[in-house]
Every structure is written in structure tokens, then in C-alpha cells.
Design an enzyme around this catalytic site. Structure first.
Site, PDB file in Angstrom:
ATOM      1  N   HIS A 164       0.830  -1.226   0.000  1.00  0.00           N
ATOM      2  CA  HIS A 164       0.000   0.000   0.000  1.00  0.00           C
ATOM      3  C   HIS A 164       0.856   1.264   0.000  1.00  0.00           C
ATOM      4  O   HIS A 164       0.409   2.316   0.446  1.00  0.00           O
ATOM      5  CB  HIS A 164      -0.952   0.044   1.211  1.00  0.00           C
ATOM      6  CG  HIS A 164      -1.643  -1.245   1.515  1.00  0.00           C
ATOM      7  ND1 HIS A 164      -2.891  -1.569   1.020  1.00  0.00           N
ATOM      8  CD2 HIS A 164      -1.235  -2.321   2.236  1.00  0.00           C
ATOM      9  CE1 HIS A 164      -3.228  -2.777   1.438  1.00  0.00           C
ATOM     10  NE2 HIS A 164      -2.248  -3.260   2.170  1.00  0.00           N
ATOM     11  N   SER A 285      14.598  22.324 -15.464  1.00  0.00           N
ATOM     12  CA  SER A 285      13.419  23.161 -15.644  1.00  0.00           C
ATOM     13  C   SER A 285      13.871  24.504 -16.186  1.00  0.00           C
ATOM     14  O   SER A 285      14.936  25.006 -15.820  1.00  0.00           O
ATOM     15  CB  SER A 285      12.711  23.346 -14.305  1.00  0.00           C
ATOM     16  OG  SER A 285      11.941  24.533 -14.327  1.00  0.00           O
ATOM     17  N   LYS A 291      15.894  22.338 -10.236  1.00  0.00           N
ATOM     18  CA  LYS A 291      15.196  21.109 -10.608  1.00  0.00           C
ATOM     19  C   LYS A 291      16.020  20.166 -11.459  1.00  0.00           C
ATOM     20  O   LYS A 291      16.761  20.567 -12.340  1.00  0.00           O
ATOM     21  CB  LYS A 291      13.927  21.467 -11.399  1.00  0.00           C
ATOM     22  CG  LYS A 291      12.888  22.164 -10.557  1.00  0.00           C
ATOM     23  CD  LYS A 291      11.981  21.199  -9.845  1.00  0.00           C
ATOM     24  CE  LYS A 291      10.955  20.663 -10.807  1.00  0.00           C
ATOM     25  NZ  LYS A 291       9.979  19.828 -10.146  1.00  0.00           N
ATOM     26  N   GLU A 298       9.157   9.348 -16.545  1.00  0.00           N
ATOM     27  CA  GLU A 298       7.749   9.727 -16.741  1.00  0.00           C
ATOM     28  C   GLU A 298       7.249   9.325 -18.125  1.00  0.00           C
ATOM     29  O   GLU A 298       6.114   8.861 -18.290  1.00  0.00           O
ATOM     30  CB  GLU A 298       7.586  11.237 -16.548  1.00  0.00           C
ATOM     31  CG  GLU A 298       7.864  11.690 -15.128  1.00  0.00           C
ATOM     32  CD  GLU A 298       7.990  13.207 -15.041  1.00  0.00           C
ATOM     33  OE1 GLU A 298       9.123  13.719 -15.154  1.00  0.00           O
ATOM     34  OE2 GLU A 298       6.970  13.863 -14.888  1.00  0.00           O
TER      35      GLU A 298
END
Ligand code: ARG
Length: 466
Positions: A164, A285, A291, A298
């Protein structure tokens, strides 16, 4: 009425087209914009067919030789990028045959003896999918090797295991990496199974019924690396199971890639810091200088979308088609091309990321001990040492977890007196099982997380891969 108005009334969709309905027919009918990817397979199939026709005395040796040389010229033109594709010629099969005619004249017209575009395209497409299966197989082996290297480096590094996405029990980094090895090896197995069923030749089935020419289907099958000719000509031209099996296996593999990608996204976050992804597989970024984004992960996570989409599309295209060939089946190719491209790219990107990433041993270890991950070990100790029924041990441990939570400390930080509030017979010995290293070392059951087990699995896989 002006001429202009007339044109608009007659062809409402005419603006985009130079002429009337014929151009639209051509647009919906032509597949050359994408099936040119079958060129090499088409030429291989034609060469095998022509050689067989000559061997069977259906074609003269000189015609067969002219065809062979002409096809090689066409292939070199295609490879050099000088081949001129024509939409009017519909598809790759007719484009190649037409160019062959320009090059060698009359004998070109004899190539199609005892053959139809129906068995031709089925053959070409099988050959193409077979190549993709082999490429995916190779890609999976590279990924598995990268995972094995990670597993070997951190076979005994402790980290939290989750259910979980809540801390459950400590596991080892090597164990976690090896879970993916099992998954990707199953993907390889599915592709290999699909390949074995795919590897039969439709060539010689002709349009649907076979042919009256004395073809040698065994010979063309052999020449193209197929195990045997397909046994039913209707089935040979109308079957696309091989494409569906490839897509299904690709979908499951893409799902695995997506799950792993999701873990990498989570693990590389500042909150987890379990892994550091390399600069080679990260992006920055344009506005936030600090970043470093896991874009590759992704995008891999997303690829399942188009691969599953292709799978659903082809199932939907094929369902309800009467035997044998229907033009609907021309729509099979773009789906498979797109899915194959996505899969190969995702496999390569994942392999690169896994090879380059660094597991942060200290962060893994710190997280491994958090969240009362050794509570099960404590319960097991109560069963083993004090002979408590497991349910009772579970209850006593739960009370101690609540106590530690209230105090804001780990189980191992509770004093013996405090531990004895859980059960009066608890002794000093219990502290041994509260440490995460001991916890993982104790899970020696087959397939368990103990470093000894993990190393045995790594050795087994390394031997298998050779
Ligand atoms: N371009 C066609 C396809 O991909 C080739 C087969 C055409 N056969 C036919 N009878 N029209 O399916």
C-alpha cells in the site's frame, strides 16, 4: 450560379483535394505512407518466391535472374533514399513491383504468379514482427543485465519494503531489483512463445484458396526462416494473431516498465532520495534552477498508453471480420509500428536509466528502519521464544508500536521495561530482531529477501544468461 459555387456544392470536402472522389478514394486506400517500412521484408519475400518459381519450372531461369537483380537494385534505391514512392500505387507491394517493371520490363509481370497481395502482406508483416520480437528480446536482455548489476552491487543493502506504499518490512535493494528481473524475464518468455507460433509461412496461400501452380511452399518457408508453411490458406491470409500476441506481450512489458518508472519517479524525489538518476537521463526546468526532473521515467510510465491503445485498436479492427482477407486488415500496421517503436524506445531508456542510476545506500537504510518496519519480527520473536499464539503476539506488538508512536521513537529505542508492557516475559534478546539488518538476514525462505537468497538468485540468472 458561378463555377465556384458549383464546385463547393459538388464536393463539400473538396478544398483539401485537387480532384473529386477519386482523390479521396486514393487517400483512404493508400498505405504507402507507412507500409514502406515493410520494404526489406517485401523484397525478401519476393526473392524467395521468384527463386522457388524458377526451381519449380514455373519461371525461366533468366527471368528469375532478372527479377533477382532488379529486386536488389530496388532495395539499394530504397536504402539510399532515392526510391520514389507513389500514393497512386497504393502500397509497398505495388510500388516495388512497378519499379521492378521499370527496371527489367516484362519479367517483372511474372513475379506475381501464384501469389496475391494477401499472402504477400501477411508474409511481410510476419517477418517484420519477428524482427521486432527479436529486437525486444535483445533489449530485455540488456535491461535484465543492468538490473542484475544493480542487484549485485547492493545485494545486502537494506531498504523499506512496501505494501500500500506504506512501510511494511525491510527488504534488500538486491531483492527489489531482482523482482524486476523476474518480471522482464517473463516478458521475454511471452515474446518467445509468440515467436514460435508466428513462425509459419503464409506465402503460397495466394488470395485465399491456394493456387493451381505447383508451388513449393516448404521451400519458400525455409528460405524465409519459417519453420513450415501455414496449413490452411484461408487462415494464412486472414490471421493476425501474431500481431495481437506481439502487442499483448508488449502491453504487459510496457505495464512492467511503467511500474518501475513510477518507482524511479518516487525514489528520485527529494522526499525519498533512494536513487540519484544520472544527468544523461534527466532534464532541467526552464524556470526553477534547482530542478532535475525524471522525464525519461515519466515518459516510459506513459508509453503503456499508446501500446495498450494499439492493442485495443487491433483487437477491435479484427473482431467480426469474416474469412478471409478484408481491407480492414490494412489498418493493422500503423498500430503495430507505433507500439513497437514505443516499446523499443522505452526499453532502451529504462536500460540507460537503470545502468546509470546510483542507489543511495544511506537514505535506503535510514528509511528501512522507519515506520516500525520490524514489528513483524517482534511478533515472530514472541511466537518463537515465548510460544505465544501469533494472534496474541500480533496484538502485543501492536500495543508496543502504539507506545513507540506516542513517544516518537522506533521500537528499538523502547527500554526493556517499556517492552515488557507488551509482554512481561520479553528479554534483552529481543533487541537483536529489532534491527533491520537482522530482520532481512532472517528471511531465508526460498525467494525471500535475505542477502544469501538474493545472491543465489543473482547467480542463477547470471548462469542462465551466460
Ligand atoms: N496494402 C494491403 C494491406 O496492407 C495489401 C493487401 C491488399 N489486398 C487486397 N486484396 N486489396 O492489407
Amino acid at each position: 450560379m458561378t463555377d465556384k459555387t458549383k464546385t463547393a456544392q459538388n464536393a463539400m470536402w473538396g478544398g483539401r483535394f485537387a480532384a473529386g472522389p477519386d482523390a479521396i478514394m486514393e487517400a483512404i486506400n493508400a498505405s504507402i505512407s507507412y507500409d514502406r517500412r515493410l520494404a526489406a521484408q517485401d523484397i525478401a519475400g519476393s526473392r524467395a518466391h521468384a527463386a522457388m518459381l524458377a526451381a519449380q519450372g514455373i519461371l525461366s531461369t533468366s527471368d528469375a535472374e532478372a527479377i533477382r537483380e532488379g529486386l536488389l537494385t530496388v532495395l539499394s534505391e530504397i536504402e539510399a533514399g532515392t526510391f520514389r514512392y507513389s500514393t497512386a500505387l497504393e502500397d509497398i507491394h505495388m510500388n516495388i513491383e512497378s519499379r521492378l517493371k521499370e527496371l527489367i520490363g516484362e519479367p517483372a509481370g511474372r513475379l506475381h504468379t501464384g501469389r496475391s497481395r494477401n499472402d504477400q502482406v501477411a508474409t511481410d508483416f510476419r517477418l517484420w514482427v519477428r524482427d521486432q520480437i527479436d529486437a525486444a528480446d535483445t533489449g530485455l536482455t540488456a535491461l535484465i543485465r543492468a538490473l542484475l548489476a544493480q542487484a549485485e552491487a547492493g545485494a545486502d543493502w537494506v531498504m523499506p519494503g512496501f505494501t500500500h506504499l506504506q512501510t511494511a518490512q525491510p527488504v534488500t535493494w538486491g531483492h527489489h531489483m531482482m523482482a524486476y528481473v523476474e518480471m522482464f524475464a517473463r516478458d521475454q518468455g511471452r515474446l518467445r512463445d509468440a515467436r514460435a507460433r508466428l513462425n509459419e509461412s503464409p506465402l503460397g496461400a495466394a488470395a485465399l484458396a491456394g493456387t493451381s501452380f505447383p508451388l513449393d511452399r516448404e521451400a519458400t518457408a525455409r528460405a524465409l526462416g519459417f519453420d513450415r508453411p501455414m496449413a490452411n490458406s484461408l487462415d494464412a491470409v486472414s490471421d493476425r494473431d501474431f500481431a495481437l500476441e506481439f502487442l499483448s506481450a508488449a502491453t504487459i512489458c510496457a505495464m512492467h516498465l511503467s511500474r518501475m518508472a513510477e518507482e524511479l519517479v518516487i525514489w528520485s524525489s527529494a522526499q525519498f532520495r533512494f536513487v540519484t538518476l544520472s544527468d544523461r537521463f534527466s532534464t532541467g526546468s526552464s524556470i526553477m534552477p534547482q530542478k532535475k526532473n525524471p522525464d525519461a521515467a515519466e515518459l516510459i510510465r506513459a508509453k503503456i498508453g499508446r501500446i495498450l491503445g494499439s492493442t485495443v485498436a487491433l483487437f477491435t479492427i479484427m473482431k467480426g471480420l469474416p474469412l478471409a482477407y478484408s481491407k480492414d486488415m490494412q489498418e493493422d500496421k500503423e498500430q503495430v509500428f507505433d507500439a513497437a517503436d514505443a516499446l523499443m524506445l522505452a526499453l532502451a531508456a529504462m536500460t540507460g536509466m537503470v545502468s546509470d542510476m546510483t542507489a543511495n545506500r544511506d537514505a535506503l537504510k535510514a528509511a528501512a528502519g522507519a515506520g516500525f518496519s520490524t514489528a513483524t519480527d517482534l511478533a515472530d520473536w514472541l511466537v518463537r521464544t515465548l510460544n505465544l499464539p501469533f494472534r496474541e503476539a500480533h496484538h502485543a506488538t501492536g500495543a508496543l508500536v502504539a507506545l513507540a508512536e506516542k513517544k516518537g521513537c522506533d521500537l528499538a529505542d523502547l527500554s526493556l521495561a517499556e517492552l515488557r508492557t507488551g509482554h512481561p516475559d520479553i528479554t534483552e534478546d529481543v533487541y537483536a530482531v529489532l534491527g533491520v539488518e537482522n530482520s532481512v538476514a532472517s528471511r531465508t525462505s526460498y525467494g525471500g529477501t535475505a542477502p544469501a537468497q538474493v545472491r543465489a538468485q543473482i547467480a542463477r540468472w547470471k548462469e542462465r544468461l551466460g
